[in-house]
Design a protein around this motif. Structure first.
Motif, PDB file in Angstrom:
ATOM      1  N   VAL A 186       3.152  13.003 -17.157  1.00  0.00           N
ATOM      2  CA  VAL A 186       3.923  13.636 -18.187  1.00  0.00           C
ATOM      3  C   VAL A 186       2.623  14.132 -19.223  1.00  0.00           C
ATOM      4  N   LEU A 187       2.530  15.699 -19.126  1.00  0.00           N
ATOM      5  CA  LEU A 187       1.331  16.350 -19.820  1.00  0.00           C
ATOM      6  C   LEU A 187       2.398  17.096 -21.083  1.00  0.00           C
ATOM      7  N   HIS A 188       1.314  17.546 -21.847  1.00  0.00           N
ATOM      8  CA  HIS A 188       1.918  18.303 -23.084  1.00  0.00           C
ATOM      9  C   HIS A 188       0.999  19.138 -23.662  1.00  0.00           C
ATOM     10  N   GLY A 189       1.550  19.948 -24.462  1.00  0.00           N
ATOM     11  CA  GLY A 189       0.721  21.088 -25.241  1.00  0.00           C
ATOM     12  C   GLY A 189      -0.213  20.372 -26.181  1.00  0.00           C
ATOM     13  N   ASP A 190      -1.569  20.938 -26.320  1.00  0.00           N
ATOM     14  CA  ASP A 190      -2.579  19.914 -26.769  1.00  0.00           C
ATOM     15  C   ASP A 190      -3.768  21.077 -27.504  1.00  0.00           C
ATOM     16  N   ALA A 191      -4.426  20.402 -28.426  1.00  0.00           N
ATOM     17  CA  ALA A 191      -5.665  21.074 -28.861  1.00  0.00           C
ATOM     18  C   ALA A 191      -6.718  20.727 -28.003  1.00  0.00           C
ATOM     19  N   GLY A 198     -14.520  28.175 -29.833  1.00  0.00           N
ATOM     20  CA  GLY A 198     -14.525  26.622 -30.161  1.00  0.00           C
ATOM     21  C   GLY A 198     -13.414  25.731 -29.792  1.00  0.00           C
ATOM     22  N   CYS A 199     -12.228  26.105 -30.451  1.00  0.00           N
ATOM     23  CA  CYS A 199     -10.947  25.318 -29.943  1.00  0.00           C
ATOM     24  C   CYS A 199      -9.823  26.411 -30.307  1.00  0.00           C
ATOM     25  N   THR A 200      -8.613  25.756 -29.299  1.00  0.00           N
ATOM     26  CA  THR A 200      -7.329  26.368 -29.506  1.00  0.00           C
ATOM     27  C   THR A 200      -6.281  25.501 -29.168  1.00  0.00           C
ATOM     28  N   ILE A 201      -5.010  26.137 -29.231  1.00  0.00           N
ATOM     29  CA  ILE A 201      -3.906  25.442 -28.832  1.00  0.00           C
ATOM     30  C   ILE A 201      -3.477  25.800 -27.483  1.00  0.00           C
ATOM     31  N   LEU A 202      -3.464  24.889 -26.677  1.00  0.00           N
ATOM     32  CA  LEU A 202      -3.080  25.216 -25.246  1.00  0.00           C
ATOM     33  C   LEU A 202      -1.393  24.690 -25.058  1.00  0.00           C
ATOM     34  N   SER A 203      -0.642  25.712 -24.977  1.00  0.00           N
ATOM     35  CA  SER A 203       0.644  25.487 -24.948  1.00  0.00           C
ATOM     36  C   SER A 203       1.362  24.804 -23.615  1.00  0.00           C
ATOM     37  N   GLY A 204       2.601  24.241 -23.778  1.00  0.00           N
ATOM     38  CA  GLY A 204       3.092  23.753 -22.511  1.00  0.00           C
ATOM     39  C   GLY A 204       3.511  24.730 -21.475  1.00  0.00           C
ATOM     40  N   ASP A 205       3.834  25.809 -22.102  1.00  0.00           N
ATOM     41  CA  ASP A 205       4.284  26.885 -21.190  1.00  0.00           C
ATOM     42  C   ASP A 205       3.146  27.695 -20.230  1.00  0.00           C
ATOM     43  N   VAL A 206       1.957  27.631 -21.015  1.00  0.00           N
ATOM     44  CA  VAL A 206       0.763  27.924 -20.102  1.00  0.00           C
ATOM     45  C   VAL A 206       0.387  26.915 -19.042  1.00  0.00           C
ATOM     46  N   ILE A 207       0.452  25.419 -19.486  1.00  0.00           N
ATOM     47  CA  ILE A 207       0.063  24.310 -18.522  1.00  0.00           C
ATOM     48  C   ILE A 207       0.986  24.391 -17.466  1.00  0.00           C
ATOM     49  N   THR A 277       2.522  27.878 -33.300  1.00  0.00           N
ATOM     50  CA  THR A 277       1.162  28.505 -32.982  1.00  0.00           C
ATOM     51  C   THR A 277       1.238  28.927 -31.392  1.00  0.00           C
ATOM     52  N   THR A 278       2.407  28.850 -30.693  1.00  0.00           N
ATOM     53  CA  THR A 278       2.378  29.220 -29.342  1.00  0.00           C
ATOM     54  C   THR A 278       3.085  30.099 -28.838  1.00  0.00           C
ATOM     55  N   GLY A 279       3.758  31.065 -29.810  1.00  0.00           N
ATOM     56  CA  GLY A 279       4.318  32.314 -29.358  1.00  0.00           C
ATOM     57  C   GLY A 279       5.873  32.100 -29.203  1.00  0.00           C
ATOM     58  N   GLY A 280       6.665  30.964 -29.005  1.00  0.00           N
ATOM     59  CA  GLY A 280       7.921  31.053 -29.018  1.00  0.00           C
ATOM     60  C   GLY A 280       8.532  31.528 -27.858  1.00  0.00           C
ATOM     61  N   MET A 281       9.703  32.268 -27.659  1.00  0.00           N
ATOM     62  CA  MET A 281      10.418  32.460 -26.673  1.00  0.00           C
ATOM     63  C   MET A 281       9.653  33.748 -25.903  1.00  0.00           C
TER      64      MET A 281
END
Length: 333
Positions: A186-191, A198-207, A277-281
């Motif tokens: 069970v994975l999830h969107g994560d920092a 340096g850092c960003t948010i990795l969205s569940g959709d990209v995963i 922060t991940t772009g929505g639909m």
């Protein structure tokens, strides 16, 4: 590519990768509030889809043995596990969004824009991960209570990182070993850390797109808070549900059903919540199209409905029944 090396560890075929949309399992406008009713139904439907040999006469063997708020004792009868033959579960991978967890912390501190040398961003990175891993634990517990042997896996902790917000490194060895050992990751969107900013948010959709490319599931299901993809925000009058979207070799997509006048890619209007922060639909459609281009059907459907259970169970392979409400995105050569 690194992900391709990891595939050698993996032997079991994957039936389905499912995305639990943040808006479907949380109350998106209430900070860190889970939609308990939806999460319970989604977890039950996932059990039904994963364990086709399970019957209502069989006892659900819960795997969350921690004490829950408001309950006087921990439920665990070891004799049940001896007496009850283990029902084979087909291989699923679950990825969930953040919903009302994480997005607020990330947008408030600008984690998605990078800049770990700033104290606010560093604090926001920590706060975001506390929030999203809290939700991950609750999702894992909900699945475990349905007898699903789920294991929470955070992309940051598994060594996933990005370069200009695109995946640069994603070690799938831990995911593959979990699957081969009979667990449901069970994975999830994560920092995560980003090599450039340096850092960003990795969205569940990209995963999901990355997992689909390397694990090659039979199909992918996005569970959302609406029936599917519409030609405009579903709250607007006369919004039309797009039942089938075709994706070509070049990645461009077009609406097949229903036949709409003057419809093209730009004709689909989308909205994203101000704190998302991940772009929505829009991101969801783009990622789903990239998955479909691999020859993997993608179903976008409302969570906790009979339509969702049919999609999860694999009933929609081939022709889509007229009485099914949702959106299918598939490759057309």
């Amino acid at each position: 590519m690194e992900g391709e090396k990891q595939e050698k560890h993996h032997t079991k075929p994957i039936r389905c990768i499912v995305k639990l949309g943040g808006a479907a399992i949380t109350c998106k406008n209430e900070l860190e509030k889970i939609n308990e009713e939806n999460l319970v139904i989604v977890s039950s439907q996932l059990r039904q889809a994963m364990m086709p040999g399970w019957s209502p006469s069989m006892k659900v063997l819960g795997m969350d043995w921690s004490k829950r708020h408001g309950e006087s004792e921990v439920s665990c009868n070891k004799d049940d596990f001896v007496d009850n033959a283990n029902v084979d579960s087909s291989c699923f991978v679950v990825v969930h969004g953040a919903g009302s967890f994480g997005h607020f912390q990330a947008s408030k501190s600008g984690v998605h824009k990078g800049g770990l040398d700033q104290s606010l961003v560093k604090a926001g990175f920590v706060a975001t991960r506390i929030s999203v891993t809290t939700l991950n634990l609750e999702v894992v517990r909900a699945l475990a209570r349905e007898g699903i042997p789920s294991i929470g896996m955070s992309p940051f902790s598994c060594g996933w990182s990005t370069y200009e917000k695109n995946i640069a490194s994603a070690d799938l060895a831990a995911v593959a070993k979990a699957i081969d050992s009979g667990f449901i990751p069970v994975l999830h969107g994560d920092a995560v850390l980003d090599e450039l900013q340096g850092c960003t948010i990795l969205s569940g959709d990209v995963i999901i797109r990355h997992l689909a490319a390397h694990l090659k599931p039979e199909y992918v299901v996005f569970l959302t808070d609406v029936l599917g993809v519409y030609d405009r925000p579903p709250t607007e009058p006369n919004a039309v549900l797009l039942r089938e979207i075709a994706v070509g070799k070049d990645g461009k997509w077009s609406v097949v059903k229903p036949v709409l006048q003057n419809m093209d890619k730009q004709g689909v209007k989308t909205t994203a919540a101000a704190h998302d922060t991940t772009g929505g639909m829009e991101t969801k459609i783009a990622e789903a199209a990239m998955i479909a281009r691999l020859g993997i059907d993608v179903y976008i459907v409302k969570a906790a409905t009979s339509h969702a259970l049919r999609a999860l169970s694999g009933e929609l392979r081939g022709n889509i029944p007229d009485d099914w409400s949702g959106t299918v995105i598939r490759f057309v050569s």
